[in-house]
Write a protein that holds these residues in place. Structure first.
Motif, PDB file in Angstrom:
ATOM      1  N   GLY A  24       0.862  -1.183   0.000  1.00  0.00           N
ATOM      2  CA  GLY A  24       0.000   0.000   0.000  1.00  0.00           C
ATOM      3  C   GLY A  24       0.889   1.219   0.000  1.00  0.00           C
ATOM      4  N   ASP A  32      -1.804   5.911  -1.975  1.00  0.00           N
ATOM      5  CA  ASP A  32      -3.160   6.424  -2.110  1.00  0.00           C
ATOM      6  C   ASP A  32      -3.232   7.484  -3.211  1.00  0.00           C
ATOM      7  N   ARG A  33      -4.349   7.484  -3.918  1.00  0.00           N
ATOM      8  CA  ARG A  33      -4.498   8.404  -5.051  1.00  0.00           C
ATOM      9  C   ARG A  33      -4.456   9.876  -4.629  1.00  0.00           C
ATOM     10  N   SER A  34      -4.713  10.168  -3.345  1.00  0.00           N
ATOM     11  CA  SER A  34      -4.647  11.546  -2.867  1.00  0.00           C
ATOM     12  C   SER A  34      -3.221  12.083  -2.867  1.00  0.00           C
ATOM     13  N   ARG A  73      -2.406   8.066   3.742  1.00  0.00           N
ATOM     14  CA  ARG A  73      -2.143   6.650   3.460  1.00  0.00           C
ATOM     15  C   ARG A  73      -1.070   6.493   2.382  1.00  0.00           C
ATOM     16  N   VAL A  74      -0.026   7.308   2.494  1.00  0.00           N
ATOM     17  CA  VAL A  74       1.088   7.222   1.562  1.00  0.00           C
ATOM     18  C   VAL A  74       2.392   7.073   2.332  1.00  0.00           C
ATOM     19  N   GLN A 131      -4.639  -1.475  -1.568  1.00  0.00           N
ATOM     20  CA  GLN A 131      -4.670  -0.061  -1.169  1.00  0.00           C
ATOM     21  C   GLN A 131      -6.114   0.390  -0.988  1.00  0.00           C
ATOM     22  N   GLU A 132      -6.977  -0.084  -1.882  1.00  0.00           N
ATOM     23  CA  GLU A 132      -8.402   0.192  -1.813  1.00  0.00           C
ATOM     24  C   GLU A 132      -9.159  -1.135  -1.881  1.00  0.00           C
ATOM     25  N   TRP A 183      -5.000   4.315 -11.158  1.00  0.00           N
ATOM     26  CA  TRP A 183      -4.867   5.768 -11.168  1.00  0.00           C
ATOM     27  C   TRP A 183      -3.402   6.130 -11.379  1.00  0.00           C
ATOM     28  N   ASN A 210      -4.398  -1.061  -8.464  1.00  0.00           N
ATOM     29  CA  ASN A 210      -4.840  -1.562  -7.165  1.00  0.00           C
ATOM     30  C   ASN A 210      -5.492  -2.929  -7.347  1.00  0.00           C
ATOM     31  N   THR A 250      -0.361  15.553   7.495  1.00  0.00           N
ATOM     32  CA  THR A 250       0.286  15.438   6.188  1.00  0.00           C
ATOM     33  C   THR A 250       1.703  15.985   6.278  1.00  0.00           C
TER      34      THR A 250
END
Length: 366
Positions: free
Chosen positions: A9, A12-14, A18-19, A43-44, A50, A59, A255
């Motif tokens: 994982g 994360d796409r953000s 979660r990175v 991851q999801e 993505w 994913n 963050t």
């Protein structure tokens, strides 16, 4: 080159939550020169794709991890048919490493595994580590034997590999200095309280209880804890019981951008983990001019005593003594800060990328 990178994982796409920042820094640099496909194990909860840092994230979902692993192997094979991969890289061993070496063997490609967590550990009292059971030990032995190259962030992990009869290469996952520009160490002013910071999730491996008990022995010290609480308020209750309510603050997850102001005001970053392969937080603190002290794990173990000071995991009196020593010796704190920053800057994200590129060139040249 076309590269397959397998991760559990952290992508994360953000790009914010979660990175794993060091992984994103590496992907960004690899994707600037190569076609990079990242295969994430759950991851999801649903299959999806993505773009992140110039890499294509695939994913892979599965009811059980074993199912997700084999579905990831199949996904790597499908993408390989669209255009041949040069090699398969895993960041973390464990499930990600097993997936990477299985795909590489099936497709007759070289593989590299970066040991980045507790895959080689066994801490039965807290149920942590990839080698807790005979199945776990067998699983890791198979991954380590099948990989064409093994890397790890710090010397203690390489020593663990050597004890298992495997040779690895030291390859720290460095800090992106574009995001974390180096800052000069800040001198503590007369009468200013010693400001401590710990950047870590609240969990058994990080052992924040050790830190709270040590701070309780250091009058005047203040502590900020930044990280996700997985213990359901247990540490907050301990802080109150120790009479630390006015000196300790819990901030939860932050963050990268939100974390930087905490480092800007801190004098010391404190690690109390029972195990670390790195961690990146030590390097981030160092480039910001904040030295780390704490338990003899990961980078702290290999930097001590020139760039860090350490005690054994769980040693509350020893940690309190270190805090008191640095509370009273500003010159020593600044010396540690300068040397830690030098080392972290020297092994930044660009250095990490170049080291991986060199490794890949060697694997493909065999």
């Amino acid at each position: 080159m076309k590269l397959a990178v397998v991760v559990p994982g952290g992508v994360d796409r953000s790009g914010e939550v979660r990175v794993v920042p060091a992984v994103l820094a590496l992907l960004k640099r690899l994707a600037s020169r190569h076609e990079v496909h990242v295969f994430a194990l759950r991851q999801e909860p649903q299959d999806d794709q993505w773009w992140l840092c110039g890499a294509r994230v695939h994913n892979v979902a599965g009811v059980r991890m074993a199912v997700a692993q084999w579905r990831a192997v199949a996904a790597i094979a499908r993408e390989h048919r669209r255009g041949r991969f040069a090699l398969v890289q895993s960041v973390w061993s464990g499930a990600a490493g097993a997936t990477a070496v299985a795909a590489a063997r099936w497709l007759k490609l070289p593989s590299a595994v970066h040991v980045a967590g507790g895959e080689l550990q066994a801490l039965p009292d807290i149920g942590y580590g990839g080698r807790l059971s005979w199945r776990g030990r067998l699983h890791e032995a198979c991954v380590l034997r099948a990989a064409d190259a093994l890397t790890a962030a710090s010397r203690p992990i390489l020593d663990q590999l050597a004890a298992l009869g495997r040779e690895g290469r030291r390859l720290p996952l460095g800090v992106d200095l574009n995001i974390w520009p180096p800052q000069p160490p800040r001198r503590r002013q007369a009468g200013e309280p010693l400001r401590l910071l710990q950047v870590a999730s609240l969990n058994r491996v990080k052992d924040p209880g050790c830190l709270l008990r040590a701070v309780a022995r250091v009058p005047g010290a203040e502590l900020d804890l930044v990280g996700e609480d997985t213990l359901g308020g247990e540490m907050q209750a301990l802080a109150e019981a120790l009479g630390l309510g006015g000196r300790v603050r819990f901030h939860g997850f932050k963050t990268q951008a939100a974390l930087q102001p905490f480092l800007a005001r801190a004098h010391l970053h404190v690690i109390t983990s029972r195990h670390e392969a790195g961690p990146l937080a030590v390097l981030e603190a160092a480039v910001q001019g904040v030295p780390s002290i704490g338990t003899a794990v990961g980078h702290l173990a290999e930097w001590s005593p020139q760039a860090a000071l350490t005690v054994a995991p769980g040693d509350v009196p020893g940690l309190a003594a270190l805090l008191q020593r640095l509370q009273a010796d500003e010159a020593l704190r600044l010396t540690l800060a300068q040397e830690a920053q030098r080392r972290a800057v020297m092994e930044d994200a660009d250095h990490c990328h170049q080291a991986f590129e060199q490794l890949y060139a060697e694997l493909l040249g065999r």
